[in-house]
Design an enzyme around this catalytic site. Structure first.
Site, PDB file in Angstrom:
ATOM      1  N   ASP A 132      26.200  17.888  -7.612  1.00 51.79           N
ATOM      2  CA  ASP A 132      25.104  18.146  -8.531  1.00 51.79           C
ATOM      3  C   ASP A 132      23.823  18.279  -7.388  1.00 51.79           C
ATOM      4  O   ASP A 132      23.195  17.318  -7.453  1.00 51.79           O
ATOM      5  CB  ASP A 132      24.932  17.599  -9.757  1.00 51.79           C
ATOM      6  CG  ASP A 132      23.936  18.197 -10.572  1.00 51.79           C
ATOM      7  OD1 ASP A 132      23.138  19.123 -10.213  1.00 51.79           O
ATOM      8  OD2 ASP A 132      23.856  17.756 -11.939  1.00 51.79           O
ATOM      9  N   ASP A 174       0.759  -1.173   0.115  1.00 58.32           N
ATOM     10  CA  ASP A 174       0.017  -0.068  -0.099  1.00 58.32           C
ATOM     11  C   ASP A 174       0.919   1.107  -0.083  1.00 58.32           C
ATOM     12  O   ASP A 174       0.318   2.370   0.411  1.00 58.32           O
ATOM     13  CB  ASP A 174      -1.019   0.075   1.048  1.00 58.32           C
ATOM     14  CG  ASP A 174      -0.199  -0.078   2.585  1.00 58.32           C
ATOM     15  OD1 ASP A 174       1.025  -0.212   2.425  1.00 58.32           O
ATOM     16  OD2 ASP A 174      -0.802   0.351   3.601  1.00 58.32           O
ATOM     17  N   TYR A 219      35.128  15.494 -18.106  1.00 58.42           N
ATOM     18  CA  TYR A 219      35.051  14.229 -17.594  1.00 58.42           C
ATOM     19  C   TYR A 219      36.499  13.345 -18.157  1.00 58.42           C
ATOM     20  O   TYR A 219      36.196  12.899 -19.223  1.00 58.42           O
ATOM     21  CB  TYR A 219      33.796  13.437 -17.595  1.00 58.42           C
ATOM     22  CG  TYR A 219      32.496  14.449 -17.210  1.00 58.42           C
ATOM     23  CD1 TYR A 219      32.326  14.610 -16.009  1.00 58.42           C
ATOM     24  CD2 TYR A 219      32.128  15.255 -18.088  1.00 58.42           C
ATOM     25  CE1 TYR A 219      30.966  15.517 -15.663  1.00 58.42           C
ATOM     26  CE2 TYR A 219      31.110  16.132 -17.967  1.00 58.42           C
ATOM     27  CZ  TYR A 219      30.597  16.392 -16.693  1.00 58.42           C
ATOM     28  OH  TYR A 219      29.663  17.167 -16.308  1.00 58.42           O
ATOM     29  N   HIS A 231      27.632  16.138 -22.611  1.00 57.70           N
ATOM     30  CA  HIS A 231      26.066  16.431 -22.314  1.00 57.70           C
ATOM     31  C   HIS A 231      26.048  18.067 -22.718  1.00 57.70           C
ATOM     32  O   HIS A 231      27.063  18.730 -23.055  1.00 57.70           O
ATOM     33  CB  HIS A 231      25.930  16.339 -20.778  1.00 57.70           C
ATOM     34  CG  HIS A 231      26.656  17.099 -20.100  1.00 57.70           C
ATOM     35  ND1 HIS A 231      26.517  18.581 -19.719  1.00 57.70           N
ATOM     36  CD2 HIS A 231      27.586  16.703 -18.965  1.00 57.70           C
ATOM     37  CE1 HIS A 231      27.516  18.793 -18.830  1.00 57.70           C
ATOM     38  NE2 HIS A 231      28.271  17.734 -18.419  1.00 57.70           N
ATOM     39  N   HIS A 271      24.927  10.442 -14.384  1.00 55.94           N
ATOM     40  CA  HIS A 271      23.699  10.335 -13.357  1.00 55.94           C
ATOM     41  C   HIS A 271      24.110   9.458 -12.280  1.00 55.94           C
ATOM     42  O   HIS A 271      23.131   8.878 -11.881  1.00 55.94           O
ATOM     43  CB  HIS A 271      22.679   9.733 -14.401  1.00 55.94           C
ATOM     44  CG  HIS A 271      22.156  10.763 -15.406  1.00 55.94           C
ATOM     45  ND1 HIS A 271      21.368  10.525 -16.297  1.00 55.94           N
ATOM     46  CD2 HIS A 271      22.436  12.116 -15.231  1.00 55.94           C
ATOM     47  CE1 HIS A 271      21.092  11.518 -17.053  1.00 55.94           C
ATOM     48  NE2 HIS A 271      21.635  12.399 -16.528  1.00 55.94           N
ATOM     49  N   HIS A 307      14.207  20.074 -15.858  1.00 52.50           N
ATOM     50  CA  HIS A 307      14.310  20.392 -17.323  1.00 52.50           C
ATOM     51  C   HIS A 307      13.262  20.753 -17.901  1.00 52.50           C
ATOM     52  O   HIS A 307      12.295  20.156 -18.202  1.00 52.50           O
ATOM     53  CB  HIS A 307      14.937  18.890 -17.945  1.00 52.50           C
ATOM     54  CG  HIS A 307      16.086  18.468 -17.406  1.00 52.50           C
ATOM     55  ND1 HIS A 307      16.725  17.096 -17.535  1.00 52.50           N
ATOM     56  CD2 HIS A 307      17.282  19.017 -16.838  1.00 52.50           C
ATOM     57  CE1 HIS A 307      17.768  16.975 -17.134  1.00 52.50           C
ATOM     58  NE2 HIS A 307      18.119  18.143 -16.698  1.00 52.50           N
ATOM     59  N   GLU A 326      26.021  24.829 -17.748  1.00 51.92           N
ATOM     60  CA  GLU A 326      26.819  23.958 -16.902  1.00 51.92           C
ATOM     61  C   GLU A 326      27.687  23.209 -17.831  1.00 51.92           C
ATOM     62  O   GLU A 326      27.567  21.681 -17.988  1.00 51.92           O
ATOM     63  CB  GLU A 326      25.530  22.775 -16.311  1.00 51.92           C
ATOM     64  CG  GLU A 326      24.588  22.231 -17.163  1.00 51.92           C
ATOM     65  CD  GLU A 326      23.468  21.682 -16.760  1.00 51.92           C
ATOM     66  OE1 GLU A 326      24.235  20.473 -16.212  1.00 51.92           O
ATOM     67  OE2 GLU A 326      22.436  21.646 -16.597  1.00 51.92           O
ATOM     68  N   GLU A 329      27.971  24.640 -12.690  1.00 55.61           N
ATOM     69  CA  GLU A 329      26.418  24.886 -13.132  1.00 55.61           C
ATOM     70  C   GLU A 329      25.851  25.873 -12.276  1.00 55.61           C
ATOM     71  O   GLU A 329      25.969  25.902 -11.037  1.00 55.61           O
ATOM     72  CB  GLU A 329      25.670  23.539 -12.914  1.00 55.61           C
ATOM     73  CG  GLU A 329      24.380  23.882 -13.407  1.00 55.61           C
ATOM     74  CD  GLU A 329      23.381  22.471 -13.404  1.00 55.61           C
ATOM     75  OE1 GLU A 329      23.642  21.666 -12.634  1.00 55.61           O
ATOM     76  OE2 GLU A 329      22.352  22.594 -14.116  1.00 55.61           O
ATOM     77  N   ASP A 363      19.173  24.352  -9.689  1.00 54.24           N
ATOM     78  CA  ASP A 363      19.988  23.504 -10.338  1.00 54.24           C
ATOM     79  C   ASP A 363      21.638  23.854 -10.196  1.00 54.24           C
ATOM     80  O   ASP A 363      21.935  24.737 -11.058  1.00 54.24           O
ATOM     81  CB  ASP A 363      19.718  23.149 -11.678  1.00 54.24           C
ATOM     82  CG  ASP A 363      20.191  21.839 -12.230  1.00 54.24           C
ATOM     83  OD1 ASP A 363      20.967  21.177 -11.741  1.00 54.24           O
ATOM     84  OD2 ASP A 363      19.865  21.281 -13.498  1.00 54.24           O
ATOM     85  N   HIS A 383      19.887  23.958 -20.199  1.00 49.95           N
ATOM     86  CA  HIS A 383      18.441  23.660 -20.175  1.00 49.95           C
ATOM     87  C   HIS A 383      17.727  24.616 -19.618  1.00 49.95           C
ATOM     88  O   HIS A 383      18.264  25.370 -18.750  1.00 49.95           O
ATOM     89  CB  HIS A 383      18.089  22.190 -19.755  1.00 49.95           C
ATOM     90  CG  HIS A 383      18.621  22.054 -18.267  1.00 49.95           C
ATOM     91  ND1 HIS A 383      17.902  22.545 -17.228  1.00 49.95           N
ATOM     92  CD2 HIS A 383      19.824  21.369 -17.788  1.00 49.95           C
ATOM     93  CE1 HIS A 383      18.532  21.913 -16.189  1.00 49.95           C
ATOM     94  NE2 HIS A 383      19.683  21.464 -16.413  1.00 49.95           N
ATOM     95  N   ARG A 437      32.509  19.582 -12.943  1.00 50.39           N
ATOM     96  CA  ARG A 437      31.134  20.332 -13.742  1.00 50.39           C
ATOM     97  C   ARG A 437      30.975  21.575 -12.799  1.00 50.39           C
ATOM     98  O   ARG A 437      31.028  21.452 -11.675  1.00 50.39           O
ATOM     99  CB  ARG A 437      30.079  19.501 -13.803  1.00 50.39           C
ATOM    100  CG  ARG A 437      28.732  20.176 -14.271  1.00 50.39           C
ATOM    101  CD  ARG A 437      27.634  19.226 -14.886  1.00 50.39           C
ATOM    102  NE  ARG A 437      26.900  18.489 -13.987  1.00 50.39           N
ATOM    103  CZ  ARG A 437      27.013  17.318 -13.949  1.00 50.39           C
ATOM    104  NH1 ARG A 437      28.056  16.601 -14.303  1.00 50.39           N
ATOM    105  NH2 ARG A 437      26.400  16.743 -12.916  1.00 50.39           N
TER     106      ARG A 437
HETATM  107  N1  GLY Z   1      20.481  18.018 -12.261  1.00 55.10           N
HETATM  108  C1  GLY Z   1      20.369  17.759 -13.597  1.00 55.10           C
HETATM  109  C2  GLY Z   1      20.899  18.738 -14.527  1.00 55.10           C
HETATM  110  O1  GLY Z   1      22.027  19.356 -14.081  1.00 55.10           O
HETATM  111  O2  GLY Z   1      20.404  18.575 -15.575  1.00 55.10           O
HETATM  112 MN    MN Z   2      22.617  19.983 -12.190  1.00 52.93          MN
HETATM  113 MN    MN Z   3      21.132  21.154 -15.090  1.00 54.38          MN
END
Ligand code: GLY
Ligand code: MN
Ligand code: MN
Length: 431
Positions: free
Chosen positions: A265, A41, A390, A357, A248, A368, A386, A401, A276, A361, A399
């Site tokens: 992140d 449940d 790597y 990447h 990820h 996103h 961002e 951002e 973000d 975004h 990274r």
């Molecule tokens: N934290 C997800 C991204 O940076 O897109």
């Molecule tokens: Mn991020």
């Molecule tokens: Mn992001």
């Protein structure tokens, strides 16, 4: 919900902005998200449909919103359906919105608020005045869910029940509106950013060799929730050492070692709006020379990319330009060879080996967020910026951002007070 109530002008304005985009004699129907089951449940936490929230402010399950701006009867122009409470619900789940509270939240008159189980009876009085029915689907280009939403189930039912109406897609209109943030939305994003900053500053004092990634996660959650955030804006990535090269990575179960960089992140949501943030910091408080060099390269790309996030620029040109800046940094770091780059396939540039990447975004009610990539950048849009490098063979990933609001004259970095320069990070970690 933990956040302070949002003044309903935002939702009133959003409905007005949508109404001018509709064809004459149109009815729009939106549904709340389902509460997703787990096992037995168990259920996942509730997350409202961003579009329904955007147009009503109602953050409760089983809600429906029906808009019919040119309906002859004023009562049927904006209609809200709420889950009716009962003594049993009050005892087991707690308080549900009254019609008075929903009026206050949404700005929709109490006379036009009904219980969800009354939907059929009320809607039948509206639908035959309409020529067009706008329904919603998840038109996000990255969406690949197999789960049917309430909206999708409704499309099937409606097409059977009302086969001769003209059906229209609501999603492109919502994407168009939501891409441009209203001042109140920018304030909510700033609050999510402010809470995120407090969490990050707390970490600068907390991180040291031997700490576990999950301890960092717990530390952040403590800071976020105590400041009225529901919690993380997305599953946090707390990736030390080689884990930073897993884009990820969400296990967050490794011990951080002396000499590692840890890629964080991590960001808070507030009032359904999302920050973000990514920062990459040395576990022992000091960057090595190599880590410094890679860090400065990423930071340089970020600073240059930010200059391109201005009105009139377009997505593809922006990403191409950032790719070139990244390329020259990777040559400088000895990771790419100038002669190889000169001969590369332009559709598959070599920099993608180390930066695989996108740079940006849309950001807002969804991390996103929705928005059309072929639309020129306009004031009010909010993007992440961002870049990352790597290097799997070195077990090093960096990274950075930030979140950028486009303005008439350029942009504002909503994260410009969050420590970013090497000296500031080292100083704070060692103070
Ligand atoms: N934290 C997800 C991204 O940076 O897109
Ligand atoms: Mn991020
Ligand atoms: Mn992001």
């Amino acid at each position: 919900m933990k956040y302070t109530a949002i003044a309903n002008e935002l939702f009133v304005t959003n409905r007005r902005r949508l109404s001018v985009l509709l064809k004459p004699r149109s009815v729009v129907v939106l549904n709340a998200n389902d509460i997703m089951p787990t096992n037995a449940d168990g259920t996942m936490g509730f997350r409202q449909s961003s579009d329904l929230f955007y147009l009503s402010g109602v953050d409760q399950e089983e809600t429906m919103l029906v808009l019919f701006p040119d309906h002859p009867d004023e009562r049927f122009r904006e209609v809200l359906f709420l889950r009716e409470t009962s003594e049993m619900i009050e005892i087991w789940e707690g308080h549900k919105l009254t019609k008075e509270e929903a009026e206050q939240t949404s700005g929709i008159s109490k006379k036009s608020i009904f219980w969800t189980h009354e939907f059929e009876r009320v809607f039948i009085q509206m639908v035959f005045e309409a020529e067009h029915i706008y329904l919603n689907t998840n038109e996000h280009t990255r969406n690949s869910s197999e789960v049917e939403t309430r909206d999708v189930r409704m499309i099937r039912q409606f097409r059977e029940k009302y086969p001769l109406h003209q059906y229209q897609r609501l999603a492109p209109l919502m994407h168009h509106l939501r891409a441009i943030k209203q001042p109140v939305e920018v304030d909510l994003l700033k609050e999510a950013v402010r809470i995120t900053e407090d969490g990050f500053r707390r970490l600068l004092k907390f991180v040291k060799p031997g700490v576990w990634e999950y301890e960092i996660e717990a530390e952040l959650l403590h800071e976020f929730v105590r400041q009225r955030s529901q919690g993380f804006a997305y599953t946090p990535i707390i990736a030390s050492g080689a884990n930073a090269c897993v884009l990820h990575y969400v296990e967050n179960n490794r011990q951080c070692r002396d000499g590692d960089i840890i890629l964080l992140d991590v960001a808070a949501e507030y009032g359904n709006y999302n920050a973000d943030l990514t920062r990459s910091i040395p576990v022992n408080g000091r960057f090595s020379d190599r880590q410094k060099a890679v860090y400065q390269a990423v930071l340089h790309v970020m600073k240059e990319a930010k200059k391109l996030l201005v009105p009139g620029n377009v997505w593809d040109d922006y990403h191409k330009e950032v790719g070139k800046i990244m390329e020259s940094q990777l040559i400088g770091l000895g990771l790419l060879d100038k002669n190889d780059v000169a001969k590369q396939d332009p559709d598959n540039p070599l920099y993608r080996k180390y930066f695989m990447h996108g740079t940006s975004h849309f950001l807002g009610l969804d991390v996103h967020d929705v928005g059309n990539k072929y639309r020129k950048f306009e004031p009010g849009m909010v993007f992440t910026c961002e870049p990352g490098i790597y290097i799997r063979e070195e077990g090093l990933g960096i990274r950075l951002e930030n979140n950028i609001l486009i303005t008439e004259t350029g942009n504002i970095d909503l994260m410009d007070s969050i420590p970013l320069e090497i000296e500031e990070i080292e100083e704070l970690m060692n103070s």
